[in-house]
Design an enzyme around this catalytic site. Structure first.
Site, PDB file in Angstrom:
ATOM      1  N   ASP A  57       9.213   2.832   2.267  1.00  0.00           N
ATOM      2  CA  ASP A  57       8.025   3.623   2.559  1.00  0.00           C
ATOM      3  C   ASP A  57       7.743   3.474   4.051  1.00  0.00           C
ATOM      4  OD1 ASP A  57       5.533   4.676   3.017  1.00  0.00           O
ATOM      5  OD2 ASP A  57       4.633   3.860   1.196  1.00  0.00           O
TER       6      ASP A  57
ATOM      7  N   PHE B   8       0.858  -1.189   0.000  1.00  0.00           N
ATOM      8  CA  PHE B   8       0.000   0.000   0.000  1.00  0.00           C
ATOM      9  C   PHE B   8       0.889   1.232   0.000  1.00  0.00           C
ATOM     10  CE2 PHE B   8      -2.250   3.630   1.607  1.00  0.00           C
ATOM     11  CZ  PHE B   8      -3.406   3.594   0.854  1.00  0.00           C
TER      12      PHE B   8
ATOM     13  N   LYS C  86       2.246  11.219   7.446  1.00  0.00           N
ATOM     14  CA  LYS C  86       1.376  10.940   8.586  1.00  0.00           C
ATOM     15  C   LYS C  86       1.830  11.665   9.869  1.00  0.00           C
ATOM     16  CE  LYS C  86      -1.140   7.138   6.734  1.00  0.00           C
ATOM     17  NZ  LYS C  86      -0.790   5.994   5.912  1.00  0.00           N
TER      18      LYS C  86
HETATM   19  C1  LIG Z   1      -0.940   6.104   4.385  1.00  0.00           C
HETATM   20  C2  LIG Z   1       0.144   5.547   3.562  1.00  0.00           C
HETATM   21  C3  LIG Z   1       0.497   6.120   2.321  1.00  0.00           C
HETATM   22  C4  LIG Z   1      -0.288   7.239   1.670  1.00  0.00           C
HETATM   23  O1  LIG Z   1      -0.355   8.399   2.420  1.00  0.00           O
HETATM   24  P1  LIG Z   1      -1.484   9.493   2.103  1.00  0.00           P
HETATM   25  O2  LIG Z   1      -1.120  10.651   2.978  1.00  0.00           O
HETATM   26  O3  LIG Z   1      -2.803   8.888   2.456  1.00  0.00           O
HETATM   27  O4  LIG Z   1      -1.381   9.807   0.648  1.00  0.00           O
HETATM   28  C5  LIG Z   1       1.578   5.582   1.646  1.00  0.00           C
HETATM   29  N1  LIG Z   1       2.266   4.539   2.148  1.00  0.00           N
HETATM   30  C6  LIG Z   1       1.952   3.969   3.323  1.00  0.00           C
HETATM   31  C7  LIG Z   1       2.769   2.821   3.820  1.00  0.00           C
HETATM   32  C8  LIG Z   1       0.875   4.440   4.063  1.00  0.00           C
HETATM   33  O5  LIG Z   1       0.538   3.834   5.213  1.00  0.00           O
END
Ligand SMILES: *Cc1c(COP(=O)(O)O)cnc(C)c1O
Length: 412
Positions: A237, A152, A266
């Site tokens: 990520d 994701f 985040k």
């Molecule tokens: C939440 C998330 C994203 C995307 O972030 P947004 O601010 O919602 O665009 C990308 N990678 C990971 C692992 C995430 O948990």
């Protein structure tokens, strides 16, 4: 607003009023629990009827510091009064200090600030492609990025194009070419997939959205070696796993490695504002020249002031160490349950998944039961409940949460 059934005895609109408004006027791209929140403080949130809940989701780890953290709030208010947005056409007095503090904290060389996590992901894809052509010598338009099954990374067309989750991608094509998918946790598969055109390997240290999937020990170390050997940029990520969630500042530290590029977002703002960043330990970000990439809001003074305060709160208030300690405690307690409907309990720090057996009838109804007991959490995929409370949670509070979870699992 003047609808008889939707006000409480004091004449204030009730829960159903707000739910009706969302259902009537909003796109239905979410299926939230039917709790309408109006206030938050620390690990607690309150709904419009005044009921209190323990937040065990933390807005998908965006409020690691707890809701409305007072130091971040003070920084936000102070900066909002002074200057909010200059655009990058001009400089501002928050950006440089934000860069330095973030680089010093994470041992990075360079930072590129964006807003959402997905934008940070798009930024690294652009950067490694350009690096591939200019530095590695990949023939033009041939660059490949390797990603993992069940990843994701966000919701843009390019990103959902390399998702393996049907509900994320079906109906949104055509997609961006140039991605290869390998199984998660399988370093041999990664090695087989690398070609001379491979520019990057993009991977989550723990797959949060996939259901808190933890790869075999040594996987990231192996990936680091393979990327180094084949001149491939290792991109972690850490938008969900970073900033203390797993009990370390960055989850890469569990394996003692350093990525070439890491993504954070985040909790970088403690939930006040969308702030994300690409952190670079290599020459990759150097390929971007003026005019080649940007964002109107990226690096704005309000975002920078908030992020600086959010990082300070995380570090100076010992939240990362607390996440490690409380995470061990929480995981051990959940693992001790003898429940015929639990398939597996797994996690690192305060990122914990409880996977139920298919016979349990899905995780959603357990989340609803927990909500009625005053604990908010969310299913991820069908059968896994994710627990990710703010990193400031204390043992007595966890004891209460553990009791509630044990009770609803015992009810079956
Ligand atoms: C939440 C998330 C994203 C995307 O972030 P947004 O601010 O919602 O665009 C990308 N990678 C990971 C692992 C995430 O948990």
């Amino acid at each position: 607003m003047d609808r008889g059934h939707s006000t409480n005895q004091h004449g204030h609109p009730d829960r159903d009023y707000f739910i009706d408004l969302e259902n009537t006027y909003g796109a239905h791209n979410y299926k939230p629990l039917d709790v309408v929140l109006e206030r938050g403080e620390g690990i607690w949130v309150w709904d419009v009827a005044g009921n209190r809940y323990m937040d065990c989701l933390s807005a998908y780890s965006a409020v690691n510091q707890g809701h409305c953290h007072p130091r971040i709030l003070a920084a936000a208010v102070e900066q909002a009064r002074k200057l909010t947005l200059t655009s990058r056409a001009f400089r501002n007095d928050q950006l440089g200090p934000f860069y330095r503090e973030l680089c010093e904290l994470t041992s990075s060389h360079k930072v590129l600030p964006m807003n959402s996590g997905a934008e940070a992901v798009e930024t690294v894809i652009k950067s490694v492609r350009k690096w591939g052509y200019q530095v590695k010598g990949v023939p033009s338009d041939q660059a490949e990025v390797i990603v993992c099954a069940n990843n994701f990374h966000g919701r843009t067309i390019t990103i959902v194009g390399f998702s393996t989750d049907e509900s994320s991608r079906a109906g949104f094509g055509p997609f961006t070419p140039g991605f290869k998918v390998v199984p998660y946790g399988d370093a041999e598969a990664l090695e087989r997939a690398i070609t001379s055109n491979t520019v990057g390997f993009l991977v989550e240290p723990i797959q949060g959205e996939a259901g808190v999937i933890i790869p075999p020990a040594g996987y990231l170390r192996r990936a680091r070696e393979l990327c180094t050997r084949h001149n491939v940029v290792l991109i972690l990520d850490e938008i969900q796993t970073g900033l203390g969630r797993t009990g370390k500042l960055l989850a890469e530290q569990h394996e003692g490695i350093e990525s070439d590029l890491s993504l954070i977002g985040k909790a970088l703002s403690g939930g006040f504002y969308p702030v994300s960043a690409v952190l670079s330990n290599s020459e990759v970000l150097g390929v971007l020249k003026p005019g080649e990439h940007g964002s109107t809001f990226g690096g704005n003074p309000l975002a920078c002031a908030i992020a600086r305060a959010a990082l300070k709160a995380l570090v100076e208030e010992g939240m990362i160490e607390n996440a490690a300690r409380m995470g061990d405690y929480f995981l051990a307690a959940l693992s001790r349950f003898k429940s015929p409907i639990v398939k597996e309990v797994r996690g690192k720090g305060l990122l914990i998944g409880v996977e139920l057996l298919p016979e349990a009838g899905g995780a959603r109804r357990f989340c609803e039961k927990l909500m009625s007991r005053g604990l908010l959490c969310k299913e991820t995929h069908e059968n896994t409940i994710r627990f990710a409370p703010p990193l400031i949670i204390r043992q007595a509070e966890l004891d209460w949460a553990i009791e509630q979870i044990q009770s609803v699992l015992a009810e079956g």
